[in-house]
Write a protein that holds these residues in place. Structure first.
Motif, PDB file in Angstrom:
ATOM      1  N   LEU A 286       0.884  -1.166   0.078  1.00  0.00           N
ATOM      2  CA  LEU A 286       0.115  -0.055  -0.216  1.00  0.00           C
ATOM      3  C   LEU A 286       0.817   1.178   0.086  1.00  0.00           C
ATOM      4  CD1 LEU A 286      -3.061   0.390   0.072  1.00  0.00           C
ATOM      5  CD2 LEU A 286      -2.787   1.021   2.577  1.00  0.00           C
ATOM      6  N   ALA A 287       0.454   2.189  -0.746  1.00  0.00           N
ATOM      7  CA  ALA A 287       1.295   3.364  -1.006  1.00  0.00           C
ATOM      8  C   ALA A 287       1.345   4.233   0.078  1.00  0.00           C
ATOM      9  CB  ALA A 287       0.893   4.067  -2.352  1.00  0.00           C
ATOM     10  N   ILE A 288       2.385   4.617   0.703  1.00  0.00           N
ATOM     11  CA  ILE A 288       2.507   5.788   1.845  1.00  0.00           C
ATOM     12  C   ILE A 288       3.758   6.608   1.429  1.00  0.00           C
ATOM     13  CG2 ILE A 288       2.884   5.827   4.238  1.00  0.00           C
ATOM     14  CD1 ILE A 288       2.273   2.967   4.631  1.00  0.00           C
ATOM     15  N   ASP A 289       3.400   8.018   2.088  1.00  0.00           N
ATOM     16  CA  ASP A 289       4.346   8.807   1.530  1.00  0.00           C
ATOM     17  C   ASP A 289       5.566   8.914   2.491  1.00  0.00           C
ATOM     18  OD1 ASP A 289       3.529  10.471   3.665  1.00  0.00           O
ATOM     19  OD2 ASP A 289       2.713  11.828   2.243  1.00  0.00           O
ATOM     20  N   SER A 290       6.432   9.926   2.393  1.00  0.00           N
ATOM     21  CA  SER A 290       7.549  10.033   3.431  1.00  0.00           C
ATOM     22  C   SER A 290       7.150  10.559   5.072  1.00  0.00           C
ATOM     23  CB  SER A 290       8.723  11.105   2.965  1.00  0.00           C
ATOM     24  OG  SER A 290       8.027  12.110   2.876  1.00  0.00           O
ATOM     25  N   ASN A 291       5.782  11.056   4.850  1.00  0.00           N
ATOM     26  CA  ASN A 291       5.268  11.365   6.405  1.00  0.00           C
ATOM     27  C   ASN A 291       4.475  10.460   7.073  1.00  0.00           C
ATOM     28  OD1 ASN A 291       6.772  13.973   6.953  1.00  0.00           O
ATOM     29  ND2 ASN A 291       5.512  14.623   5.006  1.00  0.00           N
ATOM     30  N   GLY A 292       4.199   9.136   6.417  1.00  0.00           N
ATOM     31  CA  GLY A 292       3.329   8.317   6.874  1.00  0.00           C
ATOM     32  C   GLY A 292       1.851   8.356   6.471  1.00  0.00           C
ATOM     33  N   PHE A 293       1.660   9.183   5.516  1.00  0.00           N
ATOM     34  CA  PHE A 293       0.317   9.405   5.082  1.00  0.00           C
ATOM     35  C   PHE A 293       0.013   8.563   3.905  1.00  0.00           C
ATOM     36  CE2 PHE A 293       1.296  13.821   6.777  1.00  0.00           C
ATOM     37  CZ  PHE A 293       0.569  13.634   7.789  1.00  0.00           C
ATOM     38  N   ILE A 294      -1.325   7.711   3.757  1.00  0.00           N
ATOM     39  CA  ILE A 294      -1.581   7.082   2.764  1.00  0.00           C
ATOM     40  C   ILE A 294      -1.982   7.735   1.736  1.00  0.00           C
ATOM     41  CG2 ILE A 294      -3.319   5.177   2.201  1.00  0.00           C
ATOM     42  CD1 ILE A 294      -3.601   4.730   5.380  1.00  0.00           C
ATOM     43  N   VAL A 295      -1.414   7.456   0.626  1.00  0.00           N
ATOM     44  CA  VAL A 295      -1.718   7.930  -0.788  1.00  0.00           C
ATOM     45  C   VAL A 295      -2.854   7.480  -1.288  1.00  0.00           C
ATOM     46  CG1 VAL A 295      -0.650   8.379  -3.034  1.00  0.00           C
ATOM     47  CG2 VAL A 295       0.851   8.083  -1.286  1.00  0.00           C
ATOM     48  N   CYS A 296      -3.877   8.641  -1.529  1.00  0.00           N
ATOM     49  CA  CYS A 296      -5.160   8.070  -2.087  1.00  0.00           C
ATOM     50  C   CYS A 296      -5.669   9.199  -2.734  1.00  0.00           C
ATOM     51  CB  CYS A 296      -5.966   7.775  -1.134  1.00  0.00           C
ATOM     52  SG  CYS A 296      -6.108   8.963   0.361  1.00  0.00           S
ATOM     53  N   ASP A 297      -6.666   9.109  -3.566  1.00  0.00           N
ATOM     54  CA  ASP A 297      -7.278   9.960  -4.317  1.00  0.00           C
ATOM     55  C   ASP A 297      -8.237  11.131  -3.493  1.00  0.00           C
ATOM     56  OD1 ASP A 297      -9.560   8.732  -4.037  1.00  0.00           O
ATOM     57  OD2 ASP A 297      -9.655   8.000  -5.982  1.00  0.00           O
ATOM     58  N   ARG A 298      -8.886  11.970  -3.988  1.00  0.00           N
ATOM     59  CA  ARG A 298      -9.776  12.866  -3.113  1.00  0.00           C
ATOM     60  C   ARG A 298     -10.910  12.038  -2.441  1.00  0.00           C
ATOM     61  NH1 ARG A 298     -13.270  17.010  -7.131  1.00  0.00           N
ATOM     62  NH2 ARG A 298     -14.235  15.429  -8.425  1.00  0.00           N
ATOM     63  N   ILE A 299     -11.263  10.924  -3.038  1.00  0.00           N
ATOM     64  CA  ILE A 299     -12.212  10.160  -2.512  1.00  0.00           C
ATOM     65  C   ILE A 299     -11.743   9.209  -1.369  1.00  0.00           C
ATOM     66  CG2 ILE A 299     -14.196   8.319  -2.979  1.00  0.00           C
ATOM     67  CD1 ILE A 299     -14.774  11.070  -4.417  1.00  0.00           C
ATOM     68  N   GLY A 300     -10.564   8.962  -1.425  1.00  0.00           N
ATOM     69  CA  GLY A 300     -10.053   8.283  -0.381  1.00  0.00           C
ATOM     70  C   GLY A 300      -9.459   6.968  -0.783  1.00  0.00           C
ATOM     71  N   LYS A 301      -9.648   6.443  -1.979  1.00  0.00           N
ATOM     72  CA  LYS A 301      -9.054   5.127  -2.674  1.00  0.00           C
ATOM     73  C   LYS A 301      -7.619   5.193  -2.677  1.00  0.00           C
ATOM     74  CE  LYS A 301     -11.510   3.071  -6.020  1.00  0.00           C
ATOM     75  NZ  LYS A 301     -11.917   2.923  -7.006  1.00  0.00           N
ATOM     76  N   THR A 302      -7.209   4.191  -2.463  1.00  0.00           N
ATOM     77  CA  THR A 302      -5.558   4.063  -2.450  1.00  0.00           C
ATOM     78  C   THR A 302      -5.337   3.181  -3.656  1.00  0.00           C
ATOM     79  OG1 THR A 302      -5.589   1.559  -1.292  1.00  0.00           O
ATOM     80  CG2 THR A 302      -5.723   3.617   0.101  1.00  0.00           C
ATOM     81  N   ASN A 303      -3.856   2.789  -3.659  1.00  0.00           N
ATOM     82  CA  ASN A 303      -3.256   2.019  -4.779  1.00  0.00           C
ATOM     83  C   ASN A 303      -3.973   0.601  -5.091  1.00  0.00           C
ATOM     84  OD1 ASN A 303      -1.656   1.929  -2.742  1.00  0.00           O
ATOM     85  ND2 ASN A 303      -0.248   0.684  -4.047  1.00  0.00           N
ATOM     86  N   MET A 304      -4.749   0.179  -3.953  1.00  0.00           N
ATOM     87  CA  MET A 304      -5.469  -1.108  -3.992  1.00  0.00           C
ATOM     88  C   MET A 304      -6.948  -0.823  -4.168  1.00  0.00           C
ATOM     89  SD  MET A 304      -3.170  -2.914  -1.229  1.00  0.00           S
ATOM     90  CE  MET A 304      -3.762  -4.620  -1.741  1.00  0.00           C
ATOM     91  N   ASP A 305      -7.646  -1.147  -4.934  1.00  0.00           N
ATOM     92  CA  ASP A 305      -9.169  -0.758  -5.203  1.00  0.00           C
ATOM     93  C   ASP A 305     -10.065  -1.079  -3.947  1.00  0.00           C
ATOM     94  OD1 ASP A 305      -8.305   0.273  -7.584  1.00  0.00           O
ATOM     95  OD2 ASP A 305      -9.170  -1.505  -8.865  1.00  0.00           O
ATOM     96  N   HIS A 306      -9.888  -2.023  -3.129  1.00  0.00           N
ATOM     97  CA  HIS A 306     -10.499  -2.418  -2.279  1.00  0.00           C
ATOM     98  C   HIS A 306     -10.401  -1.614  -0.687  1.00  0.00           C
ATOM     99  CE1 HIS A 306      -7.336  -5.244  -1.536  1.00  0.00           C
ATOM    100  NE2 HIS A 306      -7.852  -5.770  -0.240  1.00  0.00           N
ATOM    101  N   ILE A 307      -9.555  -0.913  -0.776  1.00  0.00           N
ATOM    102  CA  ILE A 307      -8.816  -0.397   0.502  1.00  0.00           C
ATOM    103  C   ILE A 307      -9.033   1.205   0.420  1.00  0.00           C
ATOM    104  CG2 ILE A 307      -6.766  -0.198   2.224  1.00  0.00           C
ATOM    105  CD1 ILE A 307      -6.076  -2.864   1.622  1.00  0.00           C
ATOM    106  N   PHE A 308      -9.535   1.831   1.355  1.00  0.00           N
ATOM    107  CA  PHE A 308      -9.466   3.319   1.453  1.00  0.00           C
ATOM    108  C   PHE A 308      -9.025   3.820   2.475  1.00  0.00           C
ATOM    109  CE2 PHE A 308     -13.046   1.538  -1.139  1.00  0.00           C
ATOM    110  CZ  PHE A 308     -13.104   2.311  -2.147  1.00  0.00           C
ATOM    111  N   ALA A 309      -8.666   4.949   2.515  1.00  0.00           N
ATOM    112  CA  ALA A 309      -8.150   5.797   3.694  1.00  0.00           C
ATOM    113  C   ALA A 309      -8.790   7.154   3.945  1.00  0.00           C
ATOM    114  CB  ALA A 309      -6.614   6.063   3.656  1.00  0.00           C
ATOM    115  N   ILE A 310      -9.335   7.423   5.148  1.00  0.00           N
ATOM    116  CA  ILE A 310     -10.131   8.703   5.269  1.00  0.00           C
ATOM    117  C   ILE A 310      -9.664   9.572   6.618  1.00  0.00           C
ATOM    118  CG2 ILE A 310     -12.048   7.608   4.295  1.00  0.00           C
ATOM    119  CD1 ILE A 310     -13.299   7.266   7.373  1.00  0.00           C
ATOM    120  N   GLY A 311      -9.876  10.751   6.483  1.00  0.00           N
ATOM    121  CA  GLY A 311      -9.462  11.717   7.618  1.00  0.00           C
ATOM    122  C   GLY A 311      -7.973  11.881   7.678  1.00  0.00           C
ATOM    123  N   ASP A 312      -7.466  12.338   8.835  1.00  0.00           N
ATOM    124  CA  ASP A 312      -6.185  12.674   8.996  1.00  0.00           C
ATOM    125  C   ASP A 312      -4.991  11.921   8.245  1.00  0.00           C
ATOM    126  OD1 ASP A 312      -7.311  14.810  10.125  1.00  0.00           O
ATOM    127  OD2 ASP A 312      -6.532  14.317  12.063  1.00  0.00           O
TER     128      ASP A 312
END
Length: 480
Positions: A286-312
């Motif tokens: 799962l893609a994470i940036d250098s500050n530990g934030f999960i990389v996702c689009d504005r909806i919250g979808k990550t580079n794995m279609d079935h996993i989302f990240a929301i909030g901070d």
């Protein structure tokens, strides 16, 4: 460690029971999904137990000291003006407990399974939950990560420095408080502690300032001075030394003078990073940036279609409002909907005294973006309701596109600002023009009229404030 013999099967697993997480869980359950919500500590998360709610309870309580003089003016009598901090601590504990029980009841009513413990991904569709000696394994179809952030700042004192979660949860009111930084936490703490009798100082480092429209910034600094909160702008070469009574801070001010401040308590604006270290995300790629934030689009979808990240944990802005909006939208997408997220008209607020709320472009931002702008302002001192309620400080400001008359932004400092800003949020979302604010009837007397008067001021037609000198001259020339 006791391991469950058979893995549970869930459609949706949500990690983190804060505002974004429990909102997503409830919405997904409302839409027919079988949901498991995993929380490491208590439902409500950091926001409820250590962040948003405790800090706002502290500010709300401190703010009441600001009403004593007005209450006396309208007829109330007090033998003494006294505040018992221990009673507030009991009130806050009761408040947080009630809110937590409310969330638990909502989860139960929506048939959401709640599991407490530390979650970690075993594989792309399997997660483990560890709670003491007990370990459960859950297979899932889709997952939402809502684990928030962790914060850290430059540590300058082992005994007198507070972090953001300790700042509003002290057991006694400090004599002095030194705040270093420019975020909303700094301002909320400054006003609240000052009202409770603490001597407060704020240090702004070189090329840093509070992030507001220029007129709001000017009024904010006037309010800081009015509250006797010392502000040191454009400083450099900060040095800290701890002694037996607190911390000494030495710095160079904007006049190149050396200044030293002593404080019994200090808070330094924190660096925020995504709370992802223990989730085992590296096992899945799962893609994470250098500050530990999960990389996702504005909806919250990550580079794995079935996993989302929301909030901070998905990066800034770090606002509960964003997490709640994302939580609902992602749950609706998982349930087959076509929800969208657009944070263009997401308001930002500061629970200072008086409070600040703004949304859209500031005057400077609108001009930088190439808009021809016209500005309207209305001072609350001209409002009958502001006068009778004793809340005359502040103003409302609107930024309008001069060519299309479309609203570009609204900025309010003053009592009621946080509630009033919703008018601009709705107007902005509906691509409202000035006439959409000018045509309706507003309740009278009310703070709402400040928005109407500010809109009328863009035309030079505000009723309850004197015309600008240039407007008077223009009328004289026109009539001659």
């Amino acid at each position: 460690m006791v391991v469950g013999e058979i893995a549970q099967e869930k459609e949706v697993v949500i990690i983190g029971g804060g505002p974004g997480g429990y909102t997503a869980a409830i919405r997904a359950a409302q839409l027919g999904k079988d949901v498991l919500l995993i929380e490491q500590k208590k439902l409500g998360g950091i926001c409820l137990h250590e962040g948003c709610i405790p800090s706002k309870a502290f500010v709300h309580t401190a703010k009441q000291t600001n009403t004593w003089d007005h209450l006396i003016e309208i007829g109330y009598k007090f033998e003494t003006k006294e505040f018992d901090f221990s009673t507030f601590l009991a009130y806050r504990k009761k408040l947080l407990s009630q809110l937590q029980m409310g969330i638990e009841s909502l989860c139960k009513a929506n048939k959401i399974d709640v599991m407490y413990g530390r979650a970690s991904f075993i594989s792309a569709n399997k997660i483990g939950i560890e709670n003491g000696h007990h370990y459960e394994v859950v297979n899932f179809e889709q997952a939402i990560i809502a684990t928030g952030t962790k914060a850290g700042s430059h540590k300058v004192s082992a005994n007198y420095q507070l972090n953001s979660r300790e700042l509003f949860q002290v057991e006694t009111i400090p004599e002095q408080l030194l705040l270093v930084g420019s975020d909303y936490i700094i301002l909320e703490a400054a006003f609240a502690y000052s009202l409770l009798g603490t001597k407060v100082s704020i240090i702004l480092e070189e090329n840093h300032d509070f992030p507001f429209d220029k007129d709001i910034l000017k009024e904010l600094k006037r309010q800081l001075k009015k509250r006797k909160i010392s502000l040191y702008p454009n400083t450099k070469d900060l040095r800290f030394s701890e002694n037996e009574s607190g911390v000494d801070c030495t710095f160079t001010n904007h006049k190149d003078e050396t200044v030293m401040i002593h404080s019994s308590t200090i808070y330094i604006e924190e660096e925020i990073k995504g709370n992802t270290n223990e989730l085992g995300l590296e096992r899945m790629g799962l893609a994470i940036d250098s500050n530990g934030f999960i990389v996702c689009d504005r909806i919250g979808k990550t580079n794995m279609d079935h996993i989302f990240a929301i909030g901070d944990v998905s990066g800034g802005p770090f606002l509960a409002a964003k997490a709640i909006k994302q939580g609902k939208a992602v749950a609706e997408i998982i349930a087959g909907g076509k929800s969208e997220i657009d944070l263009t008209w997401m308001p930002e607020v500061v629970y200072s005294v008086p409070p600040i709320a703004h949304v859209g472009f500031s005057e400077e931002q609108a001009k930088a973006a190439g808009y021809p702008v016209k500005i309207g302002r209305y001072q609350l001192s001209g409002s009958g309701f502001a006068m009778l309620s004793g809340n005359r400080d502040g103003f409302a400001k609107v930024v309008i596109d001069e060519e299309t008359n479309r609203i570009l932004g609204m900025h309010i400092i003053g009592e009621g600002a946080i509630e009033l800003i919703s008018s601009a949020v709705i107007g902005g979302e509906m691509v409202a023009r000035d006439e959409d604010f000018l045509f309706p009837t507003y309740p009278h007397p009310s703070m709402n009229e400040a928005i109407l008067e500010a809109m009328e001021d863009t035309l030079g037609l505000s009723i309850h404030q004197a015309p600008k000198r240039t407007e008077r001259k223009a009328k004289i020339v026109k009539n001659s």
